[in-house]
Design a protein around this motif. Structure first.
Motif, PDB file in Angstrom:
ATOM      1  N   SER A 288     -16.591  29.046  69.840  1.00  0.00           N
ATOM      2  CA  SER A 288     -16.021  29.784  70.960  1.00  0.00           C
ATOM      3  C   SER A 288     -17.012  29.807  72.111  1.00  0.00           C
ATOM      4  CB  SER A 288     -15.714  31.218  70.532  1.00  0.00           C
ATOM      5  OG  SER A 288     -15.347  32.008  71.634  1.00  0.00           O
ATOM      6  N   PRO A 289     -16.618  29.351  73.304  1.00  0.00           N
ATOM      7  CA  PRO A 289     -17.512  29.452  74.464  1.00  0.00           C
ATOM      8  C   PRO A 289     -17.918  30.893  74.710  1.00  0.00           C
ATOM      9  CG  PRO A 289     -15.639  28.048  74.951  1.00  0.00           C
ATOM     10  CD  PRO A 289     -15.340  28.712  73.642  1.00  0.00           C
ATOM     11  N   ARG A 290     -19.149  31.086  75.184  1.00  0.00           N
ATOM     12  CA  ARG A 290     -19.633  32.440  75.440  1.00  0.00           C
ATOM     13  C   ARG A 290     -18.868  33.081  76.592  1.00  0.00           C
ATOM     14  NH1 ARG A 290     -25.045  30.125  74.817  1.00  0.00           N
ATOM     15  NH2 ARG A 290     -25.799  30.649  72.732  1.00  0.00           N
ATOM     16  N   GLY A 291     -18.761  34.391  76.525  1.00  0.00           N
ATOM     17  CA  GLY A 291     -18.125  35.128  77.607  1.00  0.00           C
ATOM     18  C   GLY A 291     -16.713  35.545  77.267  1.00  0.00           C
ATOM     19  N   ALA A 292     -16.308  36.637  77.835  1.00  0.00           N
ATOM     20  CA  ALA A 292     -14.951  37.133  77.607  1.00  0.00           C
ATOM     21  C   ALA A 292     -13.930  36.209  78.260  1.00  0.00           C
ATOM     22  CB  ALA A 292     -14.829  38.547  78.184  1.00  0.00           C
ATOM     23  N   GLY A 293     -12.760  36.189  77.693  1.00  0.00           N
ATOM     24  CA  GLY A 293     -11.677  35.404  78.280  1.00  0.00           C
ATOM     25  C   GLY A 293     -11.786  33.916  78.049  1.00  0.00           C
ATOM     26  N   SER A 294     -12.517  33.509  77.011  1.00  0.00           N
ATOM     27  CA  SER A 294     -12.661  32.071  76.737  1.00  0.00           C
ATOM     28  C   SER A 294     -11.357  31.470  76.214  1.00  0.00           C
ATOM     29  CB  SER A 294     -13.775  31.834  75.721  1.00  0.00           C
ATOM     30  OG  SER A 294     -13.407  32.337  74.436  1.00  0.00           O
ATOM     31  N   GLY A 295     -10.473  32.332  75.720  1.00  0.00           N
ATOM     32  CA  GLY A 295      -9.203  31.845  75.196  1.00  0.00           C
ATOM     33  C   GLY A 295      -9.315  31.220  73.820  1.00  0.00           C
ATOM     34  N   TYR A 296     -10.427  31.441  73.146  1.00  0.00           N
ATOM     35  CA  TYR A 296     -10.623  30.838  71.827  1.00  0.00           C
ATOM     36  C   TYR A 296      -9.800  31.585  70.781  1.00  0.00           C
ATOM     37  CZ  TYR A 296     -12.896  29.156  67.572  1.00  0.00           C
ATOM     38  OH  TYR A 296     -13.142  28.602  66.334  1.00  0.00           O
ATOM     39  N   ASP A 297      -8.889  30.866  70.150  1.00  0.00           N
ATOM     40  CA  ASP A 297      -8.068  31.420  69.074  1.00  0.00           C
ATOM     41  C   ASP A 297      -8.195  30.494  67.869  1.00  0.00           C
ATOM     42  OD1 ASP A 297      -6.204  32.418  67.344  1.00  0.00           O
ATOM     43  OD2 ASP A 297      -4.457  31.874  68.545  1.00  0.00           O
ATOM     44  N   PRO A 298      -8.947  30.885  66.854  1.00  0.00           N
ATOM     45  CA  PRO A 298      -9.165  29.981  65.723  1.00  0.00           C
ATOM     46  C   PRO A 298      -7.880  29.595  65.003  1.00  0.00           C
ATOM     47  CG  PRO A 298      -9.921  32.200  65.197  1.00  0.00           C
ATOM     48  CD  PRO A 298      -9.631  32.174  66.668  1.00  0.00           C
ATOM     49  N   TYR A 299      -6.876  30.458  65.068  1.00  0.00           N
ATOM     50  CA  TYR A 299      -5.620  30.145  64.383  1.00  0.00           C
ATOM     51  C   TYR A 299      -4.855  29.016  65.088  1.00  0.00           C
ATOM     52  CZ  TYR A 299      -6.266  34.259  61.484  1.00  0.00           C
ATOM     53  OH  TYR A 299      -6.761  35.182  60.581  1.00  0.00           O
ATOM     54  N   THR A 300      -5.216  28.738  66.324  1.00  0.00           N
ATOM     55  CA  THR A 300      -4.633  27.617  67.059  1.00  0.00           C
ATOM     56  C   THR A 300      -5.579  26.417  67.078  1.00  0.00           C
ATOM     57  OG1 THR A 300      -3.420  29.129  68.509  1.00  0.00           O
ATOM     58  CG2 THR A 300      -3.735  26.872  69.293  1.00  0.00           C
ATOM     59  N   ILE A 301      -6.843  26.671  67.363  1.00  0.00           N
ATOM     60  CA  ILE A 301      -7.818  25.597  67.576  1.00  0.00           C
ATOM     61  C   ILE A 301      -8.204  24.906  66.277  1.00  0.00           C
ATOM     62  CG2 ILE A 301     -10.212  25.169  68.288  1.00  0.00           C
ATOM     63  CD1 ILE A 301      -9.710  27.282  70.505  1.00  0.00           C
ATOM     64  N   VAL A 302      -8.437  25.678  65.207  1.00  0.00           N
ATOM     65  CA  VAL A 302      -8.877  25.077  63.944  1.00  0.00           C
ATOM     66  C   VAL A 302      -7.817  24.140  63.358  1.00  0.00           C
ATOM     67  CG1 VAL A 302      -9.542  25.563  61.557  1.00  0.00           C
ATOM     68  CG2 VAL A 302     -10.578  26.866  63.440  1.00  0.00           C
ATOM     69  N   PRO A 303      -6.535  24.539  63.265  1.00  0.00           N
ATOM     70  CA  PRO A 303      -5.535  23.600  62.733  1.00  0.00           C
ATOM     71  C   PRO A 303      -5.418  22.317  63.556  1.00  0.00           C
ATOM     72  CG  PRO A 303      -4.647  25.820  62.781  1.00  0.00           C
ATOM     73  CD  PRO A 303      -5.943  25.866  63.520  1.00  0.00           C
TER      74      PRO A 303
ATOM     75  N   SER B 214     -13.766  19.971  55.270  1.00  0.00           N
ATOM     76  CA  SER B 214     -14.074  21.356  54.962  1.00  0.00           C
ATOM     77  C   SER B 214     -14.045  22.184  56.242  1.00  0.00           C
ATOM     78  CB  SER B 214     -15.458  21.434  54.302  1.00  0.00           C
ATOM     79  OG  SER B 214     -15.833  22.775  54.045  1.00  0.00           O
ATOM     80  N   CYS B 215     -13.945  23.486  56.085  1.00  0.00           N
ATOM     81  CA  CYS B 215     -13.960  24.402  57.221  1.00  0.00           C
ATOM     82  C   CYS B 215     -15.197  25.282  57.150  1.00  0.00           C
ATOM     83  CB  CYS B 215     -12.714  25.291  57.226  1.00  0.00           C
ATOM     84  SG  CYS B 215     -12.670  26.470  58.609  1.00  0.00           S
ATOM     85  N   ASN B 216     -16.045  25.177  58.164  1.00  0.00           N
ATOM     86  CA  ASN B 216     -17.199  26.060  58.240  1.00  0.00           C
ATOM     87  C   ASN B 216     -16.740  27.441  58.699  1.00  0.00           C
ATOM     88  OD1 ASN B 216     -19.550  27.417  59.677  1.00  0.00           O
ATOM     89  ND2 ASN B 216     -20.580  25.683  58.727  1.00  0.00           N
ATOM     90  N   ALA B 217     -17.192  28.466  57.995  1.00  0.00           N
ATOM     91  CA  ALA B 217     -16.756  29.830  58.285  1.00  0.00           C
ATOM     92  C   ALA B 217     -17.041  30.248  59.716  1.00  0.00           C
ATOM     93  CB  ALA B 217     -17.430  30.806  57.319  1.00  0.00           C
ATOM     94  N   TYR B 218     -18.038  29.631  60.350  1.00  0.00           N
ATOM     95  CA  TYR B 218     -18.398  30.021  61.708  1.00  0.00           C
ATOM     96  C   TYR B 218     -17.249  29.758  62.683  1.00  0.00           C
ATOM     97  CZ  TYR B 218     -21.805  31.343  65.264  1.00  0.00           C
ATOM     98  OH  TYR B 218     -22.476  32.019  66.253  1.00  0.00           O
ATOM     99  N   SER B 219     -16.297  28.928  62.306  1.00  0.00           N
ATOM    100  CA  SER B 219     -15.119  28.696  63.133  1.00  0.00           C
ATOM    101  C   SER B 219     -14.320  29.985  63.337  1.00  0.00           C
ATOM    102  CB  SER B 219     -14.216  27.630  62.496  1.00  0.00           C
ATOM    103  OG  SER B 219     -14.894  26.395  62.356  1.00  0.00           O
ATOM    104  N   PHE B 220     -14.498  30.939  62.422  1.00  0.00           N
ATOM    105  CA  PHE B 220     -13.821  32.234  62.497  1.00  0.00           C
ATOM    106  C   PHE B 220     -14.845  33.356  62.698  1.00  0.00           C
ATOM    107  CE2 PHE B 220     -10.876  29.431  60.438  1.00  0.00           C
ATOM    108  CZ  PHE B 220      -9.609  29.860  60.819  1.00  0.00           C
TER     109      PHE B 220
END
Length: 331
Positions: free
Chosen positions: A302-317, A50-56
């Motif tokens: 997503s790590p805290r702070g700007a510029g973490s590079g977190y992109d759920p469309y890449t990381i979640v899959p 399952s996917c937890n919504a918090y991922s997005f």
């Protein structure tokens, strides 16, 4: 020999109650559940993802670029088995109040999930049962009670709640204003028990999630669940929030009590995701050894702070593919 009519009727009445008595749901059901034990399972492990919504979280929250209906579409396109629509992202959710979404929205989301072939593995709300303020805790109890009814309408079998302080830079010691651990555990257990009693009326299980504050270890998680002492309360094993030398050992100890999971990218917290990623094969062996049957929701953070590079469309899959590979490799 033919039994007299009244004897036959008495026999049928008594026989009708035999299955209930044997299963513990007849008279004396309370005593059957008096000691909370590991979940009784049958058939061996059977796992769905399952996917937890918090991922997005950012897209569903601050940016407003996505809503839960759109999240369901994304989860279907990624071929998740289910998704977990966290309460924070429902219209009508109140962080400091008992508000709930309209039935219209609940049923629209439920129908959309059905059309997409998605299960709904659970949902969750925010609460803080470690705080000394009784009125604040009572408001959280009412919120959870209200959301058990939402969960039932939605078809979510489990509602996540916390036993850890959900306030940045605070701990259970600071917000409980000098109360002992036993005192705090007692009032947390009383609050969760009240929630579980209400949830039972709607067929919803209250899942207690360890979050690294009051519940740092599996022993602490299990002790609280046993103190709640309800068949409608179990553990949500969060793989990223055990604060112990060997978090995998903690997962293994808590696994028999699991009614759901939260699979994180690292067992050592969000900041360790790159250097110490979760050993998914080791985790899956733990899950399988417990006989768990059900959903494994992933929650990418997503790590805290700007510029973490977190992109759920890449990381979640990618995380989904890695978990599915581990499921296959450990089968």
């Amino acid at each position: 020999m033919t039994l007299p009519d009244h004897t036959r009727r008495d026999f049928i009445k008594r026989a009708a109650f035999l299955p209930l008595a044997a299963s513990g749901f007849g008279l004396g059901a309370t005593s059957a559940f008096a000691a909370v034990e590991p979940v009784k399972r049958a058939g061996g492990p059977f796992l769905k993802v399952s996917c937890n919504a918090y991922s997005f979280a950012h897209l569903l929250g601050k940016s407003g670029e996505m809503n839960l209906l759109q999240l369901a579409d994304v989860c279907a396109k990624l071929n998740f088995d289910a998704f977990d629509p966290t309460g924070y992202y429902f219209p009508g959710y109140e962080k400091n109040g008992p508000g709930v979404p309209t039935d219209k929205f609940i049923f629209e989301l439920k129908r959309r999930a059905f059309d997409l072939g998605l299960g709904i593995s659970g949902t969750g709300v925010g609460n803080n049962f470690t705080i000394a303020d009784k009125a604040a805790r009572a408001l959280d109890v009412q919120r959870i009670k209200n959301w058990t009814e939402v969960a039932a309408k939605l078809g979510a079998p489990v509602l996540r709640v916390f036993a850890d302080t959900q306030m940045r830079a605070e701990t259970w010691e600071s917000v409980s204003q000098g109360a002992t651990r036993d005192q705090v555990e007692a009032w947390i257990a009383d609050d969760i028990r009240a929630c579980a009693e209400h949830a039972a009326k709607f067929g919803v299980i209250i899942g207690v999630q360890n979050h690294g504050d009051f519940l740092k270890t599996a022993d602490q998680l299990i002790a609280l669940i046993k103190r709640v002492d309800s068949p409608w309360c179990g553990a949500i094993v969060d793989t990223g929030y055990f604060k112990a030398p060997d978090p995998y050992a903690e997962m293994a100890k808590a696994a028999p009590y699991a009614v759901n999971w939260q699979v994180k990218q690292s067992p050592y917290g969000v900041e360790k995701q790159a250097e110490a990623p979760t050993d998914l094969k080791r985790l899956l062996r733990i899950v399988r050894d417990s006989g768990y049957r059900g959903y494994l929701p992933i929650e990418a953070l997503s790590p805290r702070g700007a510029g973490s590079g977190y992109d759920p469309y890449t990381i979640v899959p990618k995380f989904l593919a890695d978990l599915r590979a581990a499921i296959v490799a450990t089968a």
